[in-house]
Motif scaffolding. Structure first.
Motif, PDB file in Angstrom:
ATOM      1  N   UNK A  37       0.837  -1.207   0.000  1.00 49.19           N
ATOM      2  CA  UNK A  37       0.000   0.000   0.000  1.00 49.19           C
ATOM      3  C   UNK A  37       0.871   1.256   0.000  1.00 49.19           C
ATOM      4  N   UNK A  38       1.991   1.199   0.712  1.00 49.91           N
ATOM      5  CA  UNK A  38       2.929   2.320   0.696  1.00 49.91           C
ATOM      6  C   UNK A  38       3.599   2.452  -0.670  1.00 49.91           C
ATOM      7  N   UNK A  39       4.056   1.341  -1.212  1.00 50.75           N
ATOM      8  CA  UNK A  39       4.784   1.343  -2.484  1.00 50.75           C
ATOM      9  C   UNK A  39       3.928   1.919  -3.609  1.00 50.75           C
ATOM     10  N   UNK A  40       2.654   1.525  -3.651  1.00 49.34           N
ATOM     11  CA  UNK A  40       1.783   1.960  -4.737  1.00 49.34           C
ATOM     12  C   UNK A  40       0.890   3.142  -4.348  1.00 49.34           C
ATOM     13  N   UNK A  41       1.069   3.659  -3.156  1.00 50.73           N
ATOM     14  CA  UNK A  41       0.308   4.830  -2.738  1.00 50.73           C
ATOM     15  C   UNK A  41      -1.191   4.610  -2.778  1.00 50.73           C
ATOM     16  N   UNK A  91       7.783   6.618  -9.907  1.00 52.90           N
ATOM     17  CA  UNK A  91       7.372   5.805  -8.773  1.00 52.90           C
ATOM     18  C   UNK A  91       6.622   4.572  -9.267  1.00 52.90           C
ATOM     19  N   UNK A  92       6.582   3.499  -8.462  1.00 54.27           N
ATOM     20  CA  UNK A  92       5.772   2.337  -8.837  1.00 54.27           C
ATOM     21  C   UNK A  92       4.319   2.699  -9.096  1.00 54.27           C
ATOM     22  N   UNK A  93       3.782   3.642  -8.336  1.00 52.41           N
ATOM     23  CA  UNK A  93       2.390   4.048  -8.537  1.00 52.41           C
ATOM     24  C   UNK A  93       2.188   4.632  -9.932  1.00 52.41           C
ATOM     25  N   UNK A  94       3.138   5.432 -10.404  1.00 52.47           N
ATOM     26  CA  UNK A  94       3.022   6.023 -11.736  1.00 52.47           C
ATOM     27  C   UNK A  94       3.169   4.971 -12.827  1.00 52.47           C
ATOM     28  N   UNK A  95       3.987   3.958 -12.582  1.00 55.34           N
ATOM     29  CA  UNK A  95       4.220   2.907 -13.584  1.00 55.34           C
ATOM     30  C   UNK A  95       3.004   2.015 -13.776  1.00 55.34           C
ATOM     31  N   UNK A  96       2.027   2.086 -12.866  1.00 47.77           N
ATOM     32  CA  UNK A  96       0.793   1.305 -13.015  1.00 47.77           C
ATOM     33  C   UNK A  96      -0.416   2.238 -13.117  1.00 47.77           C
ATOM     34  N   UNK A  97      -0.200   3.427 -13.628  1.00 48.39           N
ATOM     35  CA  UNK A  97      -1.273   4.408 -13.783  1.00 48.39           C
ATOM     36  C   UNK A  97      -2.472   3.795 -14.511  1.00 48.39           C
ATOM     37  N   UNK A  98      -3.639   3.918 -13.909  1.00 46.16           N
ATOM     38  CA  UNK A  98      -4.865   3.459 -14.553  1.00 46.16           C
ATOM     39  C   UNK A  98      -5.145   1.977 -14.457  1.00 46.16           C
ATOM     40  N   UNK A 114      -4.702  -6.161  -6.239  1.00 44.04           N
ATOM     41  CA  UNK A 114      -5.917  -5.491  -6.693  1.00 44.04           C
ATOM     42  C   UNK A 114      -5.850  -4.029  -6.269  1.00 44.04           C
ATOM     43  N   UNK A 115      -5.819  -3.159  -7.281  1.00 55.08           N
ATOM     44  CA  UNK A 115      -5.707  -1.723  -7.053  1.00 55.08           C
ATOM     45  C   UNK A 115      -7.075  -1.041  -7.036  1.00 55.08           C
ATOM     46  N   UNK A 116      -8.027  -1.645  -7.724  1.00 52.25           N
ATOM     47  CA  UNK A 116      -9.392  -1.129  -7.762  1.00 52.25           C
ATOM     48  C   UNK A 116     -10.202  -1.852  -6.690  1.00 52.25           C
ATOM     49  N   UNK A 117     -10.574  -1.171  -5.608  1.00 53.28           N
ATOM     50  CA  UNK A 117     -11.226  -1.872  -4.481  1.00 53.28           C
ATOM     51  C   UNK A 117     -12.541  -2.543  -4.854  1.00 53.28           C
TER      52      UNK A 117
END
Length: 345
Positions: free
Chosen positions: A45-49, A186-193, A214-217
């Motif tokens: 959760x921290x890594x992907x914000x 950031x890892x979060x930007x690399x998985x945008x969308x 799972x990024x989409x709750x």
């Protein structure tokens, strides 16, 4: 002899082995109710914000892709992917077996899906409904199967297409670490969308350790049942989670990926300087696709070097993959042998 066959041929990183040994103490709750899996989720959760993220550890990449896709689609729906995608070429029909659904191949540019290609697939499906499978998921690979990278802007453009047509985005992140390192974001930007991610640990330095993240709750509900039904729910999950946690806890996964990418860059520079040798695709991550004279390829393989032919990229094209364990001395030794065996020398 140098191993460029795959990052799967590399050993486990020592930090992963240490983490496994540390996890092998006493008893712990099973099926993911252990402290290590909880720490893994917290760190991801921290890594992907993303405070709503949920990770489900798994055993291997193909099944991770399969269960991720199966959980979000129905048999009359379809996944849109490129012709080079791992789910299309390298999983023996497993995604179709798990989902009961088709994979539709869209045009690509340097191994990457485009908004125009996806729009064309959607339009064809709509024009022939209900006789054609209905697209449901866009499946991306970061870094791609030919070693290229989706930029943040390209990911945003694909998200816009997905939103227009009510599609979900899955990402095969078997080499996500290499993609993040290559992008410099950031890892979060690399998985945008991205809605659902196949998070790769094995190629990054673990063994038998992947995860559906799972990024989409909205997609979390019922996934635990898919996790179990598809045979990917580890009973002693702490040992899978410990490997992944060792990689991400202090950003070790990115440090190792930067090294692998750097070795690939060094290899690309050396090969590009040789007469009759050329890169088929631009080098960005840890994989190279190189056109070699047949006599040179045969001589290198006879000398014990390990790499694969890659006919999808053309005749006499070979894939060379660097890992965290690739050394500068190995790259130098391989390039020296290339010079020695180059036809005409």
């Amino acid at each position: 002899m140098v191993w460029f066959a795959s990052d799967n041929t590399a050993p486990m990183h020592p930090a992963v082995l240490t983490a496994l040994s540390a996890a092998n103490t006493g008893h712990a709750a099973s099926y993911g109710a252990d402290e290590i899996t909880a720490r893994l989720n917290a760190r991801l959760r921290e890594v992907f914000g993303n405070p709503h993220l949920r990770a489900f550890p798994t055993f291997n990449g193909s099944a991770t892709n399969g269960v991720a896709l199966a959980s979000v689609m129905r048999p009359f729906e379809a996944t849109i992917a490129t012709r080079d995608a791992h789910i299309q070429n390298d999983e023996c029909g497993l995604p179709e077996f798990f989902t009961g659904a088709k994979i539709l191949i869209a045009p690509d540019v340097l191994g990457k899906l485009t908004p125009e290609g996806i729009e064309a697939i959607v339009a064809l499906s709509q024009d022939h409904a209900p006789h054609a499978a209905r697209p449901k998921v866009i499946s991306l690979t970061q870094s791609t199967e030919i070693g290229t990278i989706y930029s943040v802007e390209e990911l945003r453009a694909l998200r816009a297409v997905a939103d227009r047509h009510g599609l979900l985005i899955h990402m095969d992140g078997a080499r996500l670490a290499n993609g993040v390192a290559a992008l410099g974001v950031s890892p979060a930007e690399a998985v945008t969308g991205v809605d659902i991610l196949s998070f790769g640990g094995t190629k990054a330095g673990a063994a038998l350790a992947e995860a559906v993240v799972i990024l989409n709750p909205a997609l979390i509900r019922d996934f635990e049942y898919w996790h179990k039904r598809m045979g990917q729910l580890p009973s002693k999950m702490r040992f899978v989670s410990a490997q992944l946690l060792a990689l991400i806890e202090d950003d070790l996964w990115l440090t190792l990926a930067w090294h692998a990418n750097g070795m690939a860059r060094r290899l690309a520079e050396g090969l590009s300087a040789l007469e009759g040798v050329s890169l088929v695709y631009p080098q960005a991550a840890n994989a190279l696709f190189v056109a070699l004279p047949p006599a040179l390829a045969e001589a290198l393989q006879a000398a014990g070097h390990r790499f694969y032919p890659w006919s999808l990229a053309g005749e006499h094209v070979y894939r060379l993959v660097c890992s965290f364990a690739t050394t500068e001395d190995e790259v130098t030794a391989f390039l020296t042998d290339c010079q020695t065996h180059l036809p005409g020398r």
